[in-house]
Design a protein around this motif. Structure first.
Motif, short mmCIF file in Angstrom:
data_model
loop_
_atom_site.label_atom_id
_atom_site.label_comp_id
_atom_site.label_asym_id
_atom_site.label_seq_id
_atom_site.Cartn_x
_atom_site.Cartn_y
_atom_site.Cartn_z
N LEU A 1 54.50 -58.12 16.44
CA LEU A 1 53.28 -57.86 17.21
C LEU A 1 53.04 -56.36 17.30
O LEU A 1 53.97 -55.55 17.17
CB LEU A 1 53.41 -58.45 18.61
CG LEU A 1 53.82 -59.93 18.72
CD1 LEU A 1 53.95 -60.32 20.19
CD2 LEU A 1 52.82 -60.83 18.03
N LYS A 2 51.79 -55.98 17.54
CA LYS A 2 51.50 -54.57 17.78
C LYS A 2 52.20 -54.11 19.05
O LYS A 2 52.78 -53.02 19.10
CB LYS A 2 49.99 -54.36 17.91
CG LYS A 2 49.19 -54.61 16.65
CD LYS A 2 47.69 -54.42 16.94
CE LYS A 2 46.85 -54.72 15.72
NZ LYS A 2 45.40 -54.63 16.03
N ASP A 3 52.09 -54.94 20.08
CA ASP A 3 52.73 -54.65 21.36
C ASP A 3 53.23 -55.98 21.91
O ASP A 3 52.44 -56.81 22.38
CB ASP A 3 51.73 -54.01 22.32
CG ASP A 3 52.39 -53.59 23.65
OD1 ASP A 3 53.59 -53.88 23.83
OD2 ASP A 3 51.70 -52.98 24.48
N ALA A 4 54.53 -56.20 21.85
CA ALA A 4 55.10 -57.50 22.21
C ALA A 4 55.09 -57.76 23.72
O ALA A 4 55.09 -58.91 24.14
CB ALA A 4 56.53 -57.60 21.67
N LYS A 5 55.10 -56.70 24.55
CA LYS A 5 55.28 -56.87 25.98
C LYS A 5 54.19 -57.72 26.64
O LYS A 5 54.50 -58.66 27.38
CB LYS A 5 55.33 -55.49 26.65
CG LYS A 5 55.97 -55.48 28.04
CD LYS A 5 57.48 -55.67 27.93
CE LYS A 5 58.16 -55.41 29.26
NZ LYS A 5 57.84 -56.43 30.29
N PRO A 6 52.88 -57.47 26.40
CA PRO A 6 51.87 -58.30 27.05
C PRO A 6 51.97 -59.77 26.67
O PRO A 6 51.82 -60.65 27.53
CB PRO A 6 50.54 -57.69 26.56
CG PRO A 6 50.89 -56.30 26.15
CD PRO A 6 52.28 -56.38 25.62
N THR A 7 52.21 -60.04 25.41
CA THR A 7 52.33 -61.43 24.97
C THR A 7 53.56 -62.09 25.58
O THR A 7 53.51 -63.23 26.04
CB THR A 7 52.41 -61.51 23.43
OG1 THR A 7 51.22 -60.94 22.88
CG2 THR A 7 52.56 -62.93 22.95
N TRP A 8 54.68 -61.34 25.60
CA TRP A 8 55.91 -61.88 26.20
C TRP A 8 55.73 -62.14 27.70
O TRP A 8 56.14 -63.19 28.21
CB TRP A 8 57.07 -60.93 25.95
CG TRP A 8 58.32 -61.30 26.69
CD1 TRP A 8 58.93 -60.61 27.69
CD2 TRP A 8 59.11 -62.48 26.51
NE1 TRP A 8 60.05 -61.27 28.14
CE2 TRP A 8 60.18 -62.43 27.43
CE3 TRP A 8 59.01 -63.59 25.67
CZ2 TRP A 8 61.15 -63.42 27.52
CZ3 TRP A 8 59.97 -64.58 25.75
CH2 TRP A 8 61.02 -64.50 26.67
N ASP A 9 55.10 -61.21 28.39
CA ASP A 9 54.89 -61.39 29.83
C ASP A 9 54.02 -62.61 30.12
O ASP A 9 54.27 -63.36 31.08
CB ASP A 9 54.24 -60.14 30.44
CG ASP A 9 55.21 -58.97 30.53
OD1 ASP A 9 56.43 -59.21 30.46
OD2 ASP A 9 54.74 -57.83 30.68
N LEU A 10 52.99 -62.83 29.29
CA LEU A 10 52.13 -63.99 29.47
C LEU A 10 52.93 -65.29 29.30
O LEU A 10 52.86 -66.20 30.13
CB LEU A 10 50.98 -63.95 28.46
CG LEU A 10 50.06 -65.17 28.41
CD1 LEU A 10 49.28 -65.31 29.71
CD2 LEU A 10 49.10 -65.08 27.22
#
Length: 564
Positions: free
Chosen positions: A398-407
């Protein structure tokens, strides 16, 4: 009785597929211009490479002799004819030792062989299969038999065609527009190259490139098939969803107009070689398709494969450009379609499809490391039973894994809290990692590592992810720079399958020998989605098809001995 005979004739004709027809533009003239899929079998090449004669097997020969000596005279005659066929496939009058073409079209499906001796073929039908002479109609050099309302057989001195209605008509779509099958049969037997699929330049190029087994696929013609089906659906279900679907298929058809795909398989010494290739009707079609492929894909880095020390049973990886995919789906109208049917639910869940899909950029990898046999407790009673479970892993960059992981994490925690399974089934290892209980014997892990999100039930792979192992293997380098990559080794199925034959040592021996023949398989495609691959056969003493046929012959011998 007549219907039974005709069905038997059709079954035997179809069963001769392995032998098949005459080289040729002439044979392909019988393929209609609306053919969606065409399959070619080069039987002469396959027979040469197989180097296999069934009647050389003593037990098969004895089985034929026993069959001839029991039952009626008619049974004896048919058995003798089958034996003659195995000795000389052309004994029926059909030229089965060359090319065969099968096709699926918008108006019909068919199989085409060359005709070697039309007089002999008619004799086989009337004398061996006792087809009444009056059932064979002859007109303008074409002989026909009406097998059923949807199936016909016709032949000339050069070729034979078995034709049936398309699958769409069999399922009730387009029946009102279905042409007369007998007239269609006669038309296709007479038509010239300009009236057939040979009028498609891409198809004639495919015919020149054909291998042992070849498949041609026309996106133009499949668009026509879809259009017909959706038109029928709109007649049955006149609603907005059906209209939206029809519009999306129309835009997809425009994007793939003039694009044709093909796949080829050839049997070589020590390997089975596979290839796929795209053909284009015009330079504009090629430019449009390759530009689209470039917007949707990325070159593979192969970073996920460093966590795989051992060869997997199956692995597939593809370089994905999520932003390009989202834009393409939006242009098609698919994203609006999703919003219309599920937008409120997605909003409630806090899911923004655009950011979610566009965030995907880089490699996506799916693996099955092995099939593990585990013991499970029965639902009723105090007993255990063996169960086969796949050991799998999925990775996505992912470009930025954190937002997707947090969701994902928050939604999973919310549901787990409702079910009161936190700490018993779902355990937070750290802010970026969770473990979850799949059953009594298997645990799964999900988390992020850098900007890669993953899920796995492999303890070994999870350990490698945790310690950032940079594993060494001999297949990761094959994927780098490609658009997609498939790799694996089926020998990992050997142990679980041998367990299925614990009571039969000989069967276990055949399983072991069969899997010992199988080496690695791989397939890689480039940025334009053309690809090549191979399946390694470990015995290179002869052509791979010959090796396979000898193994099958040994299995047949065992089956006859055991009276299976």
């Amino acid at each position: 009785m007549k219907q039974t005979k005709l069905i038997l004739i059709a079954a035997i004709l179809v069963s001769t597929l392995f032998w098949s027809c005459k080289d040729s533009t002439e044979l392909t003239n019988a393929i209609p211009t609306d053919a969606v899929v065409v399959i070619h079998v080069d039987t002469k090449s396959l027979l040469t490479k197989a180097d296999y004669k069934p009647l050389d097997n003593k037990l098969i020969k004895e089985a034929f002799e026993k069959e001839k000596n029991k039952g009626s005279e008619r049974n004896k005659a048919m058995t003798e004819k089958m034996e003659e066929f195995l000795k000389n496939p052309n004994s029926s009058g059909i030229d089965l030792i060359h090319d065969c073409y099968m096709y699926v079209g918008n108006t019909s499906m068919g199989i085409i062989w060359g005709m070697k001796d039309a007089t002999k073929f008619k004799e086989v039908l009337t004398k061996t299969f006792e087809v009444p002479t009056e059932m064979i109609k002859e007109e303008d050099g074409i002989s026909t038999i009406d097998l059923s309302g949807m199936a016909k057989v016709g032949w000339t001195k050069d070729k034979i065609l078995i034709i049936t209605a398309p699958a769409s008509a069999m399922y009730g779509f387009g029946q009102g527009n279905q042409p007369d099958m007998m007239e269609l049969l006669k038309k296709q037997l007479k038509q010239t190259d300009k009236e057939s699929l040979n009028s498609n330049k891409a198809f004639t190029e495919f015919v020149k490139d054909k291998k042992d087994i070849s498949v041609f696929y026309s996106y133009n013609n499949v668009a026509g098939l879809w259009s017909g089906i959706t038109s029928q659906m709109m007649g049955y279900y006149d609603n907005q969803s059906t209209t939206d679907l029809s519009n999306m298929l129309g835009k997809f058809s425009d994007q793939f107009k003039g694009v044709n795909a093909a796949g080829f398989v050839s049997f070589e010494k020590g390997e089975i070689v596979a290839e796929n290739k795209f053909y284009y009707d015009t330079p504009e079609a090629e430019k449009r398709f390759t530009e689209l492929a470039g917007k949707l894909t990325h070159e593979l880095k192969g970073d996920h494969m460093k966590f795989l020390i051992e060869k997997p049973l199956f692995m597939a990886a593809m370089g994905i450009n999520g932003g390009g995919i989202y834009n393409y789906l939006t242009d098609l109208g698919l994203m609006q379609f999703f919003e219309n049917i599920a937008g409120s639910n997605l909003n409630e869940m806090g899911v923004d499809l655009k950011s979610l899909i566009s965030n995907v950029e880089g490699d996506i990898t799916v693996t099955i490391s092995e099939i593990k046999t585990v013991m499970k407790k029965g639902y009723y009673g105090d007993y255990e039973y063996p169960s086969s479970e796949p050991v799998f892993s999925v990775f996505a960059d992912l470009k930025d894994a954190k937002p997707t992981w947090d969701l994902i994490k928050n939604k999973v925690k919310e549901e787990a809290d409702k079910e009161k399974i936190i700490d018993s089934t779902l355990v937070e290892i750290d802010e970026n990692t969770y473990s979850f209980k799949m059953d009594e014997n298997m645990k799964g892990y999900a988390g992020i590592k850098g900007n890669t999100i993953y899920i796995t039930n492999s303890e070994a792979i999870y350990k490698n992810i945790s310690v950032a192992t940079d594993g060494k293997n001999d297949f990761a380098s094959l994927a780098q720079g490609k658009a997609s990559f498939i790799f694996g080794n089926l020998s990992l199925l050997k142990t679980p399958l041998m367990d299925e034959f614990k009571r039969d040592a000989k069967a276990q021996e055949f399983v072991a020998k069969g899997f010992d023949l199988l080496g690695d398989y791989s397939f890689a495609s480039d940025k334009n989605l053309n690809g090549k691959g191979k399946f390694v056969i470990n015995d290179n003493s002869a052509n791979s098809l010959s090796v396979i046929c000898k193994y099958i012959d040994s299995v047949i011998t065992y089956a006859i001995e055991k009276n299976l």
